[in-house]
Design an enzyme around this catalytic site. Structure first.
Site, PDB file in Angstrom:
ATOM      1  N   GLU A 132     -19.565 -26.373 -29.328  1.00 47.79           N
ATOM      2  CA  GLU A 132     -20.417 -25.207 -29.024  1.00 47.79           C
ATOM      3  C   GLU A 132     -20.180 -23.981 -29.907  1.00 47.79           C
ATOM      4  OE1 GLU A 132     -19.891 -24.548 -24.794  1.00 47.79           O
ATOM      5  OE2 GLU A 132     -20.475 -26.588 -24.299  1.00 47.79           O
ATOM      6  N   GLU A 239     -22.745 -35.576 -22.411  1.00 46.14           N
ATOM      7  CA  GLU A 239     -22.524 -34.909 -21.106  1.00 46.14           C
ATOM      8  C   GLU A 239     -23.793 -34.942 -20.267  1.00 46.14           C
ATOM      9  OE1 GLU A 239     -20.920 -30.938 -21.635  1.00 46.14           O
ATOM     10  OE2 GLU A 239     -19.589 -31.576 -23.249  1.00 46.14           O
TER      11      GLU A 239
HETATM   12  O1  G3I Z   1      -8.819 -25.322 -11.510  1.00 46.39           O
HETATM   13  C1  G3I Z   1      -9.301 -24.144 -10.864  1.00 46.39           C
HETATM   14  C2  G3I Z   1      -8.781 -24.038  -9.489  1.00 46.39           C
HETATM   15  O2  G3I Z   1      -7.383 -23.899  -9.539  1.00 46.39           O
HETATM   16  C3  G3I Z   1      -9.435 -22.849  -8.791  1.00 46.39           C
HETATM   17  O3  G3I Z   1      -9.009 -22.761  -7.475  1.00 46.39           O
HETATM   18  C4  G3I Z   1     -10.947 -22.970  -8.842  1.00 46.39           C
HETATM   19  C5  G3I Z   1     -11.656 -21.769  -8.242  1.00 46.39           C
HETATM   20  O4  G3I Z   1     -12.948 -21.627  -8.738  1.00 46.39           O
HETATM   21  O5  G3I Z   1     -11.339 -23.069 -10.163  1.00 46.39           O
HETATM   22  C6  G3I Z   1     -10.807 -24.212 -10.837  1.00 46.39           C
HETATM   23  O6  G3I Z   1     -11.240 -24.187 -12.154  1.00 46.39           O
HETATM   24  C7  G3I Z   1     -12.577 -24.584 -12.371  1.00 46.39           C
HETATM   25  C8  G3I Z   1     -12.577 -25.779 -13.318  1.00 46.39           C
HETATM   26  O7  G3I Z   1     -13.897 -26.102 -13.675  1.00 46.39           O
HETATM   27  C9  G3I Z   1     -11.916 -27.006 -12.710  1.00 46.39           C
HETATM   28  O8  G3I Z   1     -12.625 -27.429 -11.581  1.00 46.39           O
HETATM   29  C10 G3I Z   1     -13.327 -23.417 -12.987  1.00 46.39           C
HETATM   30  O9  G3I Z   1     -13.461 -22.372 -12.038  1.00 46.39           O
HETATM   31  C11 G3I Z   1     -14.679 -23.861 -13.474  1.00 46.39           C
HETATM   32  O10 G3I Z   1     -15.274 -22.804 -14.202  1.00 46.39           O
HETATM   33  C12 G3I Z   1     -14.545 -25.074 -14.357  1.00 46.39           C
HETATM   34  O11 G3I Z   1     -15.848 -25.473 -14.705  1.00 46.39           O
HETATM   35  C13 G3I Z   1     -15.937 -26.412 -15.760  1.00 46.39           C
HETATM   36  C14 G3I Z   1     -16.721 -25.807 -16.918  1.00 46.39           C
HETATM   37  O12 G3I Z   1     -16.883 -26.781 -17.938  1.00 46.39           O
HETATM   38  C15 G3I Z   1     -16.018 -24.583 -17.470  1.00 46.39           C
HETATM   39  O13 G3I Z   1     -16.547 -24.184 -18.663  1.00 46.39           O
HETATM   40  C16 G3I Z   1     -16.656 -27.642 -15.233  1.00 46.39           C
HETATM   41  O14 G3I Z   1     -15.847 -28.290 -14.272  1.00 46.39           O
HETATM   42  C17 G3I Z   1     -16.969 -28.605 -16.387  1.00 46.39           C
HETATM   43  O15 G3I Z   1     -17.816 -29.615 -15.926  1.00 46.39           O
HETATM   44  C18 G3I Z   1     -17.668 -27.864 -17.507  1.00 46.39           C
HETATM   45  O16 G3I Z   1     -17.902 -28.756 -18.570  1.00 46.39           O
HETATM   46  C19 G3I Z   1     -18.584 -28.219 -19.718  1.00 46.39           C
HETATM   47  C20 G3I Z   1     -18.059 -28.978 -20.923  1.00 46.39           C
HETATM   48  O17 G3I Z   1     -16.655 -28.895 -20.982  1.00 46.39           O
HETATM   49  C21 G3I Z   1     -18.685 -28.448 -22.214  1.00 46.39           C
HETATM   50  N1  G3I Z   1     -20.123 -28.448 -22.133  1.00 46.39           N
HETATM   51  C22 G3I Z   1     -20.708 -27.802 -20.956  1.00 46.39           C
HETATM   52  C23 G3I Z   1     -20.095 -28.385 -19.684  1.00 46.39           C
HETATM   53  C24 G3I Z   1     -20.754 -27.793 -18.450  1.00 46.39           C
HETATM   54  O18 G3I Z   1     -20.496 -26.417 -18.371  1.00 46.39           O
END
Ligand code: G3I
Length: 330
Positions: A132, A239
């Site tokens: 990205e 994805e």
């Molecule tokens: O691990 C913490 C946890 O400790 C906490 O309690 C909780 C509270 O919100 O958050 C958890 O972290 C989250 C993490 O996912 C793990 O579940 C984050 O808030 C959350 O923002 C994060 O989101 C991920 C996102 O990337 C972040 O950019 C998504 O799971 C994941 O599917 C997403 O994947 C991305 C690809 O890597 C790149 N392309 C886009 C795609 C979708 O956004």
């Protein structure tokens, strides 16, 4: 219970069928993963902040478990992702209380890539090396990230070079979203073309394919695949999910998809797979960004807590009718 053939076995001659997994879905979707997918990607667990929370601290416990799970069940494993602006620990950009200098940042990036790619050499067949870096805005080429602020665009080719040195057999991808949007598609194409012209070891383009039941058009998807493939590189769908909502739809009142949504999703998935089959000579793998509708990052995006139903398996791990149709039409 399901009586359908294995999704991946049906397509084994054409491309891999993959899923992003996490610690939760490895359990909740275990049977579906084992039967229907032959390629796995860690959804968050191999990102910089997960593996490398501080300068002298690596944490490979969970990613090692995923790689071991893949080996045990003979699934191929993808790596996601080495260089990204998001989910990257702040420390890498900091030095003496200010912004890191270019030499130091490049050294840190190399050290990270060497360690991670080196550890999984031969176990990960393909890496999303750079993720990205192209801007969504039409009047801008590169995204304005810390990487870019400190290093300009040079970090992109360096990342590929470092990764290739550590695992010459891995397929190295540039990965991005909105990859089928005409303006962004052209910039992604330009970037990869320039890298190829400089003999940078980039072997493919990852089309993230965060699509929905209305967008993007099949025509734009086709053109994107054709354009990337014209560079002589592999295309991977990395994805995929097909949201039940248009990009600007922020409704929160639905607890189940409407019949109209379901019908549109069915139609779209069938057409997507027709396109993938049409371009099977260029496509190496099709990875969904999850397994079944009980868990998806879209439950929290763009509206926190809103349900979505983007996959081919429903929230009870049952294949949707459209998967049956996809398998029959092959
Ligand atoms: O691990 C913490 C946890 O400790 C906490 O309690 C909780 C509270 O919100 O958050 C958890 O972290 C989250 C993490 O996912 C793990 O579940 C984050 O808030 C959350 O923002 C994060 O989101 C991920 C996102 O990337 C972040 O950019 C998504 O799971 C994941 O599917 C997403 O994947 C991305 C690809 O890597 C790149 N392309 C886009 C795609 C979708 O956004």
């Amino acid at each position: 219970t399901e009586q359908i053939p294995s999704f991946y076995q049906q397509f084994e001659k054409d491309f891999k069928i993959g899923a992003a997994i996490n610690q939760r879905t490895m359990r909740s979707s275990e049977h579906v993963i084992k039967k229907h997918f032959n390629s796995l990607t860690a959804e968050n667990e191999m990102k910089f902040e997960s593996l490398h929370p501080s300068e002298n601290e690596y944490n490979f416990e969970i990613s090692d478990k995923m790689v071991a799970f893949a080996e045990e069940h003979q699934k191929a494993m993808r790596g996601h992702t080495l260089v990204w602006h998001n989910q990257t620990s702040d420390w890498i950009f900091e030095q003496n209380g200010g912004l890191v200098d270019a030499d130091t940042l490049l050294k840190r990036m190399k050290e990270h890539i060497d360690t991670v790619v080196g550890r999984y050499k031969g176990k990960i067949y393909s890496w999303d090396v750079v993720n990205e870096v192209i801007a969504d805005e039409e009047d801008k080429f590169y995204r304005d990230s810390k990487w870019y602020q400190v290093l300009g665009a040079s970090f992109i080719e360096k990342a590929f070079e470092y990764a290739h040195l550590k695992d010459p057999d891995a397929t190295l991808l540039y990965n991005d979203y909105n990859e089928s949007n005409p303006a962004k598609r052209d910039k992604i194409y330009q970037l990869v073309k320039q890298l190829k012209e400089k003999d940078v070891p980039v072997h493919g383009v990852g089309m993230q394919a965060h699509w929905n039941i209305y967008d993007p058009s099949l025509d734009n998807i086709r053109k994107a695949i054709e354009k990337y493939a014209s560079l002589g590189v592999e295309v991977q769908i990395t994805e995929m999910d097909v949201s039940m909502f248009a990009f600007d739809d922020k409704r929160t009142d639905l607890t189940e998809p409407t019949d109209e949504m379901k019908a549109l999703q069915t139609e779209r998935y069938l057409k997507f797979f027709d396109v993938f089959k049409e371009y099977k000579d260029h496509i190496g793998a099709i990875t969904f960004w999850g397994v079944a509708d009980d868990y998806t990052w879209l439950h929290d995006f763009p509206v926190k807590g809103r349900k979505n139903w983007p996959f081919l398996f429903d929230k009870n791990q049952q294949p949707k009718q459209v998967l049956q149709k996809i398998l029959q039409s092959d």
